[in-house]
Design an enzyme around this catalytic site. Structure first.
Site, PDB file in Angstrom:
ATOM      1  N   LYS A  22       0.705  -1.207  -0.116  1.00  0.00           N
ATOM      2  CA  LYS A  22       0.214   0.076  -0.212  1.00  0.00           C
ATOM      3  C   LYS A  22       0.827   1.056   0.116  1.00  0.00           C
ATOM      4  O   LYS A  22       0.680   2.220  -0.725  1.00  0.00           O
ATOM      5  CB  LYS A  22      -0.624   0.070   1.378  1.00  0.00           C
ATOM      6  CG  LYS A  22      -1.507   1.461   1.483  1.00  0.00           C
ATOM      7  CD  LYS A  22      -2.429   1.168   2.701  1.00  0.00           C
ATOM      8  CE  LYS A  22      -1.653   1.693   4.098  1.00  0.00           C
ATOM      9  NZ  LYS A  22      -1.249   2.880   4.208  1.00  0.00           N
ATOM     10  N   ASN A  23       1.988   1.311   0.942  1.00  0.00           N
ATOM     11  CA  ASN A  23       2.508   2.621   1.057  1.00  0.00           C
ATOM     12  C   ASN A  23       3.423   2.882  -0.011  1.00  0.00           C
ATOM     13  O   ASN A  23       4.220   4.028  -0.258  1.00  0.00           O
ATOM     14  CB  ASN A  23       3.179   2.789   2.574  1.00  0.00           C
ATOM     15  CG  ASN A  23       2.194   2.669   3.569  1.00  0.00           C
ATOM     16  OD1 ASN A  23       1.048   3.044   3.266  1.00  0.00           O
ATOM     17  ND2 ASN A  23       2.676   2.498   4.731  1.00  0.00           N
ATOM     18  N   CYS A 118      -4.411  13.128  12.408  1.00  0.00           N
ATOM     19  CA  CYS A 118      -5.230  11.678  12.573  1.00  0.00           C
ATOM     20  C   CYS A 118      -5.060  10.994  13.938  1.00  0.00           C
ATOM     21  O   CYS A 118      -4.468  11.510  14.871  1.00  0.00           O
ATOM     22  CB  CYS A 118      -4.623  10.823  11.431  1.00  0.00           C
ATOM     23  SG  CYS A 118      -3.099  10.176  11.813  1.00  0.00           S
ATOM     24  N   ARG A 123       0.983  14.824  13.039  1.00  0.00           N
ATOM     25  CA  ARG A 123       1.551  14.574  11.657  1.00  0.00           C
ATOM     26  C   ARG A 123       1.610  15.747  10.566  1.00  0.00           C
ATOM     27  O   ARG A 123       1.079  15.996   9.822  1.00  0.00           O
ATOM     28  CB  ARG A 123       0.696  13.294  10.944  1.00  0.00           C
ATOM     29  CG  ARG A 123       0.570  12.346  11.810  1.00  0.00           C
ATOM     30  CD  ARG A 123      -0.283  11.199  11.079  1.00  0.00           C
ATOM     31  NE  ARG A 123       0.487  10.578  10.064  1.00  0.00           N
ATOM     32  CZ  ARG A 123       0.419   9.628   9.192  1.00  0.00           C
ATOM     33  NH1 ARG A 123      -1.128   9.123   9.283  1.00  0.00           N
ATOM     34  NH2 ARG A 123       1.213   8.956   8.267  1.00  0.00           N
ATOM     35  N   ASP A 308       4.680   0.489  12.006  1.00  0.00           N
ATOM     36  CA  ASP A 308       3.200  -0.042  11.586  1.00  0.00           C
ATOM     37  C   ASP A 308       2.985  -1.463  11.850  1.00  0.00           C
ATOM     38  O   ASP A 308       1.942  -2.259  11.788  1.00  0.00           O
ATOM     39  CB  ASP A 308       3.265   0.098  10.040  1.00  0.00           C
ATOM     40  CG  ASP A 308       3.210   1.482   9.386  1.00  0.00           C
ATOM     41  OD1 ASP A 308       3.524   1.625   8.407  1.00  0.00           O
ATOM     42  OD2 ASP A 308       2.902   2.445  10.494  1.00  0.00           O
ATOM     43  N   ARG A 400      -8.708  -0.040   4.785  1.00  0.00           N
ATOM     44  CA  ARG A 400      -7.944   0.838   4.195  1.00  0.00           C
ATOM     45  C   ARG A 400      -6.477   0.307   3.712  1.00  0.00           C
ATOM     46  O   ARG A 400      -5.712   0.488   2.674  1.00  0.00           O
ATOM     47  CB  ARG A 400      -7.524   1.998   4.936  1.00  0.00           C
ATOM     48  CG  ARG A 400      -8.726   2.840   5.216  1.00  0.00           C
ATOM     49  CD  ARG A 400      -8.380   4.034   5.991  1.00  0.00           C
ATOM     50  NE  ARG A 400      -7.127   4.701   5.337  1.00  0.00           N
ATOM     51  CZ  ARG A 400      -6.600   5.943   5.965  1.00  0.00           C
ATOM     52  NH1 ARG A 400      -6.894   6.442   7.134  1.00  0.00           N
ATOM     53  NH2 ARG A 400      -5.531   6.571   5.369  1.00  0.00           N
TER      54      ARG A 400
HETATM   55  C1  EPZ Z   1       4.500   6.771   6.195  1.00  0.00           C
HETATM   56  O1  EPZ Z   1       3.968   8.019   6.762  1.00  0.00           O
HETATM   57  C2  EPZ Z   1       3.593   5.790   6.066  1.00  0.00           C
HETATM   58  N1  EPZ Z   1       2.417   6.063   5.234  1.00  0.00           N
HETATM   59  C3  EPZ Z   1       3.054   5.177   7.480  1.00  0.00           C
HETATM   60  O2  EPZ Z   1       2.306   4.333   7.352  1.00  0.00           O
HETATM   61  C4  EPZ Z   1       4.227   5.056   8.444  1.00  0.00           C
HETATM   62  O3  EPZ Z   1       3.828   4.907   9.871  1.00  0.00           O
HETATM   63  C5  EPZ Z   1       5.219   6.253   8.514  1.00  0.00           C
HETATM   64  O4  EPZ Z   1       5.764   6.640   7.042  1.00  0.00           O
HETATM   65  C6  EPZ Z   1       6.474   6.003   9.155  1.00  0.00           C
HETATM   66  O5  EPZ Z   1       7.050   4.738   8.742  1.00  0.00           O
HETATM   67  C7  EPZ Z   1       2.459   6.072   3.794  1.00  0.00           C
HETATM   68  O6  EPZ Z   1       3.737   5.654   3.267  1.00  0.00           O
HETATM   69  C8  EPZ Z   1       1.330   6.206   3.138  1.00  0.00           C
HETATM   70  P1  EPZ Z   1       6.583  10.040   8.245  1.00  0.00           P
HETATM   71  P2  EPZ Z   1       4.480   9.437   6.839  1.00  0.00           P
HETATM   72  O7  EPZ Z   1       6.812  11.475   7.495  1.00  0.00           O
HETATM   73  O8  EPZ Z   1       5.254   9.484   5.612  1.00  0.00           O
HETATM   74  C9  EPZ Z   1       6.686  13.491  11.855  1.00  0.00           C
HETATM   75  C10 EPZ Z   1       0.224   3.056   7.781  1.00  0.00           C
HETATM   76  O9  EPZ Z   1      -0.176   2.562   8.667  1.00  0.00           O
HETATM   77  N2  EPZ Z   1       6.785  14.396  10.694  1.00  0.00           N
HETATM   78  O10 EPZ Z   1       8.001   9.226   8.131  1.00  0.00           O
HETATM   79  O11 EPZ Z   1       3.425  10.294   6.857  1.00  0.00           O
HETATM   80  C11 EPZ Z   1       5.456  12.543  11.941  1.00  0.00           C
HETATM   81  O12 EPZ Z   1       4.336  13.320  12.609  1.00  0.00           O
HETATM   82  C12 EPZ Z   1       0.713   4.310   7.668  1.00  0.00           C
HETATM   83  O13 EPZ Z   1       0.083   2.267   6.540  1.00  0.00           O
HETATM   84  C13 EPZ Z   1       6.915  15.771  11.140  1.00  0.00           C
HETATM   85  O14 EPZ Z   1       7.030  16.256  12.077  1.00  0.00           O
HETATM   86  O15 EPZ Z   1       5.584   9.551   7.888  1.00  0.00           O
HETATM   87  C14 EPZ Z   1       5.783  11.458  12.677  1.00  0.00           C
HETATM   88  O16 EPZ Z   1       5.647  11.649  13.759  1.00  0.00           O
HETATM   89  C15 EPZ Z   1       0.653   5.228   9.159  1.00  0.00           C
HETATM   90  N3  EPZ Z   1       6.991  16.609  10.085  1.00  0.00           N
HETATM   91  C16 EPZ Z   1       7.297  11.006  11.976  1.00  0.00           C
HETATM   92  O17 EPZ Z   1       7.795  12.248  11.403  1.00  0.00           O
HETATM   93  C17 EPZ Z   1       6.882  16.176   8.510  1.00  0.00           C
HETATM   94  O18 EPZ Z   1       6.921  17.197   7.866  1.00  0.00           O
HETATM   95  C18 EPZ Z   1       7.339  10.193  10.670  1.00  0.00           C
HETATM   96  O19 EPZ Z   1       6.610  10.246   9.843  1.00  0.00           O
HETATM   97  C19 EPZ Z   1       6.619  14.902   8.408  1.00  0.00           C
HETATM   98  C20 EPZ Z   1       6.639  13.856   9.514  1.00  0.00           C
END
Ligand code: EPZ
Length: 421
Positions: A22-23, A118, A123, A308, A400
């Site tokens: 998915k991701n 969310c 996020r 995850d 999802r």
């Molecule tokens: C991706 O989300 C995945 N989603 C998430 O999977 C996964 O949990 C996550 O990466 C971490 O591995 C998809 O790929 C569609 P991040 P993403 O940006 O890219 C903070 C699932 O269950 N952050 O790596 O949104 C953020 O709040 C989903 O399939 C900032 O502060 O994750 C988090 O605490 C859930 N500022 C951490 O970094 C930003 O601009 C990691 O987020 C971006 C992120």
């Protein structure tokens, strides 16, 4: 809203096919915006999140065609596209923010709603914004929308990510493929989904080196062409189904699973006393009648233990023979499955980002509530090993990210059915 009813106590036996990631697919689909030629994705998973991304791309003017079985997605967009990603679509799926980089690279502007928080955390998108501004974009927040422009196009630059954000890495990687000059992304995310995206972009004509490491170098091109790309196996679905026989006993072969996608997970399961072995067709996981051994797990960026899979691992450790500690370091609020597991008799003490789980012999079935995608499936897993019936409500979260979960678990003997409400 549908519910899923699980009757526990059945040992599993058989094979589960693992779908495309998915991701990865959610990042590969917006890449179509980087070319006017067709982009074809094979092994796409059949999930509501993928449908949602298709809807978003169609709203931008992209032609999106899925095959009958949903596994092949053909996209193309010649001519100008809309550059507005509406709040109503983006709020339902955060990954919609992955059109920001490609739209900026293609049209020189983009108006993308902030996804909003969310269940698992605020996020924010500050890392995405800083990275794209380093390439020369001007981005301001107005009425909940990011208004991004790059009137003279994007220019290659050195980009240091404050956090090794998966989404920010994907957005800036895609944007950099059409920037003028060389971009170097430092502190890039190393997840397999980044490597998969880079491989697809290279097939489209991009020049990328270092994907999968924390330093990625991109030589901008004037244009990209079409490509056909096969989505990698979903390591989170794989890890989830590896936990199923671990929780209720039996033996399951996860077809198409590659051990390098889940090495840390396999090592932790082995430490907990679960047998994990590679077969020619995937990964076989088995557990006899011996109790799960308690272990300590800390979520980390790849190749560490994936956030995850934290909820699924908690469901397993609820029945371990002793005390385990789970530390969630990626998201600030990702223990909502704990109170629901406690309704089933689990003994969990959550303090900040650490959950201490004192194992019990067996959980007891109960009506429970799904709160987010991965929490939902952890409740299903807990139900597989629990006494009596577990009813998981609000399973739209589940759909999802998991293809026909009741069919896949049912095919290896689980007593599980979906109730249409
Ligand atoms: C991706 O989300 C995945 N989603 C998430 O999977 C996964 O949990 C996550 O990466 C971490 O591995 C998809 O790929 C569609 P991040 P993403 O940006 O890219 C903070 C699932 O269950 N952050 O790596 O949104 C953020 O709040 C989903 O399939 C900032 O502060 O994750 C988090 O605490 C859930 N500022 C951490 O970094 C930003 O601009 C990691 O987020 C971006 C992120």
């Amino acid at each position: 809203m549908d519910s899923i009813v699980v009757t526990g106590g059945v040992r599993l036996k058989g094979q589960i096919p693992i779908a495309g990631a998915k991701n990865s697919c959610l990042a590969l689909m917006p890449a179509t915006l980087l070319t006017e030629e067709p982009l074809v994705l094979m092994n796409a998973p059949r999930l509501s999140d993928i449908d949602a991304m298709g809807l978003l791309l169609r709203s931008l003017g992209v032609h999106v065609q899925a095959s009958e079985d949903g596994k092949v997605i053909t996209m193309s967009s010649n001519g100008p596209v809309s550059t507005m990603a509406e709040y109503d679509i983006v709020r339902k799926m955060r990954a919609s923010n992955l059109v920001l980089g490609p739209l900026l690279a293609r049209e020189g502007r983009a108006t993308v709603s902030l996804p909003g928080g969310c269940a698992i955390g605020a996020r924010p998108m500050d890392v995405h914004v800083a990275a794209l501004e380093a390439l020369g974009a001007r981005i301001e927040l107005k009425e909940g929308y990011l208004h991004a422009t790059a009137p003279t196009g994007l220019k290659g630059a050195k980009v240091m990510l404050r956090i090794a954000s998966v989404g920010a890495t994907e957005n800036v990687l895609m944007a950099a493929t059409l920037a003028k000059g060389t971009t170097v992304i430092e502190n890039a995310a190393c997840e397999p989904e980044i490597v998969d995206l880079a491989e697809c972009l290279v097939a489209m004509g991009a020049r990328i080196a270092g994907a999968g490491t924390s330093t990625i170098t991109i030589e901008g091109a004037s244009r990209l062409g079409g490509a056909s790309h096969t989505v990698i196996a979903d390591r989170i679905e794989l890890g989830t189904y590896m936990m199923a026989p671990a929780i209720c006993g039996g033996e399951v072969e996860c077809l198409g699973g590659r051990i390098e996608l889940v090495r840390t997970v396999a090592e932790r399961l082995a430490e907990a006393g679960v047998s994990v072995e590679e077969t020619g067709r995937g990964i076989r996981v088995a557990r006899g009648n011996d109790r799960i051994r308690p272990i300590n797990v800390r979520t980390e960026p790849y190749p560490g233990f994936p956030t995850d899979l934290q909820a699924q691992m908690m469901a397993l450790l609820c029945i371990a023979d002793g005390e385990s500690r789970l530390e969630e370091t990626i998201f600030e609020n990702r223990f909502m499955h704990a109170p629901e597991l406690m309704r089933m008799g689990a003994d969990i003490d959550v303090r900040g980002g650490t959950a201490t789980v004192t194992g019990v012999k067996r959980l007891k079935g109960a009506p429970v509530m799904a709160t987010d995608l991965r929490a939902s499936v952890s409740l299903i897993l807990a139900g597989l090993g629990a006494e009596d019936e577990t009813v998981v409500n609000r399973v739209y979260h589940l759909d999802r990210g998991y293809e026909h979960v009741e069919e896949k678990l049912g095919s290896v003997g689980a007593k599980i059915e979906r109730i249409q409400n």
